[in-house]
Design a protein around this motif. Structure first.
Motif, short mmCIF file in Angstrom:
data_model
loop_
_atom_site.label_atom_id
_atom_site.label_comp_id
_atom_site.label_asym_id
_atom_site.label_seq_id
_atom_site.Cartn_x
_atom_site.Cartn_y
_atom_site.Cartn_z
N PHE A 1 -6.92 -11.89 23.09
CA PHE A 1 -6.52 -12.04 21.69
C PHE A 1 -6.57 -10.68 20.99
N HIS A 2 -7.66 -9.95 21.18
CA HIS A 2 -7.80 -8.66 20.50
C HIS A 2 -6.81 -7.63 21.04
N GLU A 3 -6.44 -7.77 22.32
CA GLU A 3 -5.41 -6.87 22.85
C GLU A 3 -4.06 -7.15 22.20
N LYS A 4 -3.77 -8.42 21.98
CA LYS A 4 -2.50 -8.78 21.30
C LYS A 4 -2.50 -8.22 19.88
N VAL A 5 -3.64 -8.33 19.21
CA VAL A 5 -3.74 -7.83 17.83
C VAL A 5 -3.53 -6.32 17.82
N ARG A 6 -4.17 -5.63 18.77
CA ARG A 6 -4.02 -4.17 18.81
C ARG A 6 -2.56 -3.78 19.04
N ARG A 7 -1.92 -4.43 20.00
CA ARG A 7 -0.50 -4.13 20.27
C ARG A 7 0.34 -4.42 19.03
N GLY A 8 0.01 -5.50 18.33
CA GLY A 8 0.72 -5.85 17.11
C GLY A 8 0.62 -4.75 16.07
N TYR A 9 -0.59 -4.28 15.87
CA TYR A 9 -0.79 -3.20 14.90
C TYR A 9 0.06 -1.98 15.27
N LEU A 10 0.07 -1.65 16.54
CA LEU A 10 0.84 -0.46 16.95
C LEU A 10 2.33 -0.67 16.74
N GLU A 11 2.79 -1.91 16.96
CA GLU A 11 4.22 -2.20 16.70
C GLU A 11 4.53 -2.07 15.21
N LEU A 12 3.64 -2.58 14.39
CA LEU A 12 3.86 -2.47 12.93
C LEU A 12 3.92 -1.01 12.52
N ALA A 13 3.03 -0.20 13.11
CA ALA A 13 2.99 1.23 12.76
C ALA A 13 4.27 1.92 13.20
N ALA A 14 4.80 1.52 14.35
CA ALA A 14 6.04 2.14 14.83
C ALA A 14 7.20 1.78 13.90
N ARG A 15 7.14 0.58 13.33
CA ARG A 15 8.21 0.13 12.42
C ARG A 15 8.12 0.79 11.06
N PRO B 1 0.83 -1.22 0.00
CA PRO B 1 0.00 0.00 0.00
C PRO B 1 0.86 1.26 0.00
N ASP B 2 0.36 2.33 -0.66
CA ASP B 2 1.04 3.62 -0.60
C ASP B 2 0.83 4.23 0.77
N LEU B 3 -0.31 3.93 1.35
CA LEU B 3 -0.73 4.58 2.59
C LEU B 3 -1.64 3.63 3.36
N THR B 4 -1.42 3.56 4.67
CA THR B 4 -2.28 2.72 5.50
C THR B 4 -2.75 3.53 6.70
N PHE B 5 -4.05 3.53 6.94
CA PHE B 5 -4.59 4.19 8.13
C PHE B 5 -4.90 3.13 9.17
N LEU B 6 -4.30 3.28 10.33
CA LEU B 6 -4.60 2.38 11.43
C LEU B 6 -5.50 3.12 12.41
N LEU B 7 -6.76 2.68 12.49
CA LEU B 7 -7.69 3.30 13.44
C LEU B 7 -7.54 2.54 14.75
N ASP B 8 -7.03 3.23 15.73
CA ASP B 8 -6.68 2.55 16.98
C ASP B 8 -7.72 2.80 18.07
N VAL B 9 -8.29 1.71 18.57
CA VAL B 9 -9.17 1.82 19.75
C VAL B 9 -8.80 0.72 20.73
N PRO B 10 -9.03 0.96 22.05
CA PRO B 10 -8.79 -0.13 23.00
C PRO B 10 -9.68 -1.33 22.65
N ALA B 11 -9.13 -2.53 22.85
CA ALA B 11 -9.85 -3.74 22.43
C ALA B 11 -11.24 -3.83 23.08
N ARG B 12 -11.30 -3.52 24.36
CA ARG B 12 -12.59 -3.64 25.06
C ARG B 12 -13.64 -2.74 24.41
N GLU B 13 -13.21 -1.54 24.08
CA GLU B 13 -14.14 -0.58 23.49
C GLU B 13 -14.58 -1.01 22.08
N GLY B 14 -13.64 -1.50 21.30
CA GLY B 14 -13.96 -1.96 19.94
C GLY B 14 -14.98 -3.09 19.98
N LEU B 15 -14.72 -4.06 20.85
CA LEU B 15 -15.62 -5.22 20.93
C LEU B 15 -17.00 -4.80 21.42
#
Ligand code: TMP
Length: 211
Positions: free
Chosen positions: A166-180, A132-146
């Motif tokens: 599980f969803h908390e791990k996924v959220r943290r993963g997304y944030l790590e990918l974004a930091a990278r 992708p040229d651009l990716t938007f990561l919409l970040d919400v706490p897992a509890r709130e999203g669910l």
């Protein structure tokens, strides 16, 4: 990869992060500007990939192994890239995709524990190397999203029914990918108002188009 000013834009985030609304608004924005645009999603986006989506998301008594799940997502992606995304970009059509390769890293990698480097290789193979040229990561706490998903829908699909952990791990993963990958992945706080999020998205997209 893209012809002219066509962009390949993806949206990521855990369940209930508000991607659907923003994707619709961004598609309408391009349409209002008279720019050719296609909004699509993964898994799915072609007749075959839509069948795979049904297979993946159906609640079933048989436990789905993480590796079987992975290959279903990749099969859907390979078909989608080959028959929809690449041809559209080649014709100068901007593609907005609800989830793409980062979802595999976040869910199957960080969520299910599969090896990230291996997944990156498989993603490259399935996508024929398009990024992708651009990716938007919409970040919400897992509890709130669910909670949002539960409120808006009566029944949850197989992935939505996974545990909060599980969803908390996924959220943290997304944030790590974004930091990278700060150049490509733009993190937006999904708890901001819908209009605020959208105006940030538009300004990033316009920046990318050099306007
Ligand atoms: P959604 O598009 O309705 O959110 O449903 C797709 C579900 O599949 C969502 O829970 C995220 C998950 N998913 C993966 O686990 N890996 C992937 O590669 C993709 C594209 C989605």
């Amino acid at each position: 990869m893209t012809a002219g000013s066509a962009l390949f834009i993806t949206f990521e985030g855990i369940e209930g992060s508000g991607k659907t609304t923003q994707i619709r608004r961004l598609r309408e924005h391009f349409e209002a500007l008279g720019k050719p645009v296609l909004a699509t999603r993964e898994p799915g986006g072609t007749p075959l990939a839509d069948r795979v989506r049904e297979l993946i998301l159906a609640n079933r008594t048989e436990k789905v192994s993480p590796r079987a799940e992975l290959f279903l997502y990749l099969a859907s992606r390979a078909q989608h890239v080959h028959s929809v995304i690449k041809p559209a970009l080649r014709q100068g059509i901007t593609v907005i995709c609800d989830r793409f390769t980062d979802a595999t890293l976040a869910y199957q990698g960080y969520g299910r524990g599969l090896d990230l480097a291996f997944l990156e290789g498989l993603n490259r193979y399935a996508t024929e190397g398009i990024v992708p040229d651009l990716t938007f990561l919409l970040d919400v706490p897992a509890r709130e999203g669910l909670e949002r998903v539960r409120k808006s829908r009566g029944t949850l699909d197989r992935l939505e029914s996974e545990s909060l952990e599980f969803h908390e791990k996924v959220r943290r993963g997304y944030l790590e990918l974004a930091a990278r990958e700060q150049e490509r992945i733009v993190v937006l706080d999904g708890r901001m108002g819908e209009d605020e999020i959208f105006s940030r998205i538009v300004s990033v997209v316009e920046g990318k188009l050099g306007r």
